[in-house]
Design an enzyme around this catalytic site. Structure first.
Site, mmCIF file in Angstrom:
data_model
loop_
_atom_site.group_PDB
_atom_site.id
_atom_site.type_symbol
_atom_site.label_atom_id
_atom_site.label_comp_id
_atom_site.label_asym_id
_atom_site.label_seq_id
_atom_site.Cartn_x
_atom_site.Cartn_y
_atom_site.Cartn_z
ATOM 1 N N THR A 1 0.825 -1.205 0.000
ATOM 2 C CA THR A 1 0.000 0.000 0.000
ATOM 3 C C THR A 1 0.862 1.258 0.000
ATOM 4 O OG1 THR A 1 -1.929 -1.044 1.030
ATOM 5 C CG2 THR A 1 -1.674 1.331 1.354
ATOM 6 N N GLY B 1 5.911 -7.780 1.153
ATOM 7 C CA GLY B 1 6.562 -8.907 1.800
ATOM 8 C C GLY B 1 5.630 -10.025 2.215
ATOM 9 N N HIS B 2 4.465 -9.684 2.756
ATOM 10 C CA HIS B 2 3.618 -10.735 3.334
ATOM 11 C C HIS B 2 2.929 -11.592 2.284
ATOM 12 C CE1 HIS B 2 -0.687 -9.283 3.030
ATOM 13 N NE2 HIS B 2 -0.046 -8.192 2.661
ATOM 14 N N CYS C 1 -8.552 -6.969 0.756
ATOM 15 C CA CYS C 1 -8.554 -5.511 0.963
ATOM 16 C C CYS C 1 -9.689 -4.834 0.216
ATOM 17 C CB CYS C 1 -7.228 -4.914 0.499
ATOM 18 S SG CYS C 1 -5.792 -5.593 1.328
#
Length: 375
Positions: free
Chosen positions: A70, A198-199, A322
């Protein structure tokens, strides 16, 4: 429980966690300090930056750490507009972007930017002819995600970049869902900016990166002590960066040892089982240009929530984690031209590296039995 929601988030790989732990305790030093222990941390951060750069086929200096996808998307859009100093005010984005791109664009629109949506076809692929019609010398940036988080369609980013660069526009791609699932090379894509989260790639939450093409001088995101080549000041998230570096190494290994093809076989097995056993089952996304781990489908007469409620053993999604569903259904499917009742039925299955053939067989059985029990 069978977890099949890896597009929402991935577990931290054991190798990643092991590498991170010392940086919470013994190796806690600030890398900006001058004593030897701190400088060792700085060396470790450089190694992580190099590992991420290797995964993307670029040089270390082009990788800037962020807090995640984001932030990277916000940075790319806002500073691309600033780059032109008011000379160019048009931003083109695809109609199926992640909210962190879509909402940033809408915020910029309130400040006077011209935002244009590039339509997509029924497979979720952008219409290149529509892109050509929108491109001109007023265009500051074209931002198109590399792979869609809901349906998995992979966009022709190199072709997008070729067209955009003809009129001098910058090109950004949100590669959050693609990194570690398919090969991603910034030189082949010819992009100016690229987002990493990253996640999504077995690193922890709260760490990401923005690739900035060498020589492109976009404005800083955070001012202060001058970290990250003066582009994003603030003491670095050392454990997170170390983790993302190791995750990049693991992704390279997985990609180079047949991971995507094995995942495609499992995904296709599930798709074939559902299509052969359930009538009125619709699969979404491009038939071949699709992430190897992603299966998006809907069953006529069912909402996605009803399907998952009937299979309490499964952990899957009804769209982007999201992106909240509205009465109109999944926004991606609506942009692709599907009616609201079908868009409300979206179920997204996304496999991970740990997903087994036994889990896929079990998932198929649970879904088929649940649908047949009501019909």
């Amino acid at each position: 429980m069978i977890y099949l929601d890896y597009n929402a988030t991935t577990p931290v790989a054991s190798e990643v966690l092991t590498a991170m732990l010392p940086y919470f305790t013994d190796k806690f030093y600030n890398p900006s300090s001058s004593y030897p222990e701190a400088q060792e941390i700085r060396v470790a951060l450089s190694k992580a930056r190099s590992d991420v750069a290797t995964l993307l086929g670029t040089v270390s200096e082009s990788i800037i750490w962020t807090s995640g996808g984001t932030e990277s998307n916000n940075w790319a859009l806002t500073r691309s507009l600033w780059y032109w100093g008011g000379q160019r005010r048009r931003i083109l984005i695809s109609a199926i972007e992640h909210p962190s791109v879509m909402e940033t664009a809408l915020a910029l629109q309130k400040d006077g930017a011209e935002i244009c949506l590039i339509p997509v076809n029924g497979d979720g692929m952008i219409r290149l002819e529509e892109l050509d019609a929108l491109l001109d010398e007023r265009t500051a940036l074209v931002s198109v995600m590399l792979a869609n988080n809901e349906i998995g369609t992979i966009q022709p980013i190199a072709e997008v970049a070729q067209r955009a660069h003809r009129v001098g526009a910058l090109v950004h791609t949100d590669a959050s869902q693609a990194i570690g699932k398919i090969p991603v090379n910034v030189s082949s894509l010819d992009v100016d900016l690229l987002t990493v989260a990253g996640h999504k790639v077995y690193a922890p939450k709260g760490i990401g990166a923005l690739f900035i093409r060498p020589g492109l001088d976009i404005s800083p995101w955070v001012w202060g002590g001058g970290q990250e080549h003066g582009k994003r000041s603030g003491t670095e998230n050392v454990p997170g960066i170390i983790g993302l570096g190791v995750a990049a190494q693991l992704a390279n290994e997985w990609l180079n040892h047949g991971g995507p093809s094995q995942q495609t076989m499992l995904r296709d097995q599930l798709q074939n089982d559902l299509m052969s056993s359930i009538s009125h089952c619709h699969v979404f996304g491009h038939p071949t240009m699709r992430l190897p781990n992603t299966l998006a489908f809907a069953i006529e007469g069912w909402t996605g929530a009803e399907v998952l409620a009937a299979c309490p053993e499964l952990r899957a999604g009804t769209g982007s984690a999201c992106h909240s569903l509205t009465d109109e259904g999944a926004p991606t499917l609506r942009a692709m031209g599907f009616p609201a009742d079908l868009a409300r039925g979206l179920v997204r299955i996304s496999l991970g590296r740990q997903t087994t053939a036994a889990e896929i067989s079990r998932a198929a059985y649970l879904l088929i039995q649940a649908i047949k029990s009501r019909n």
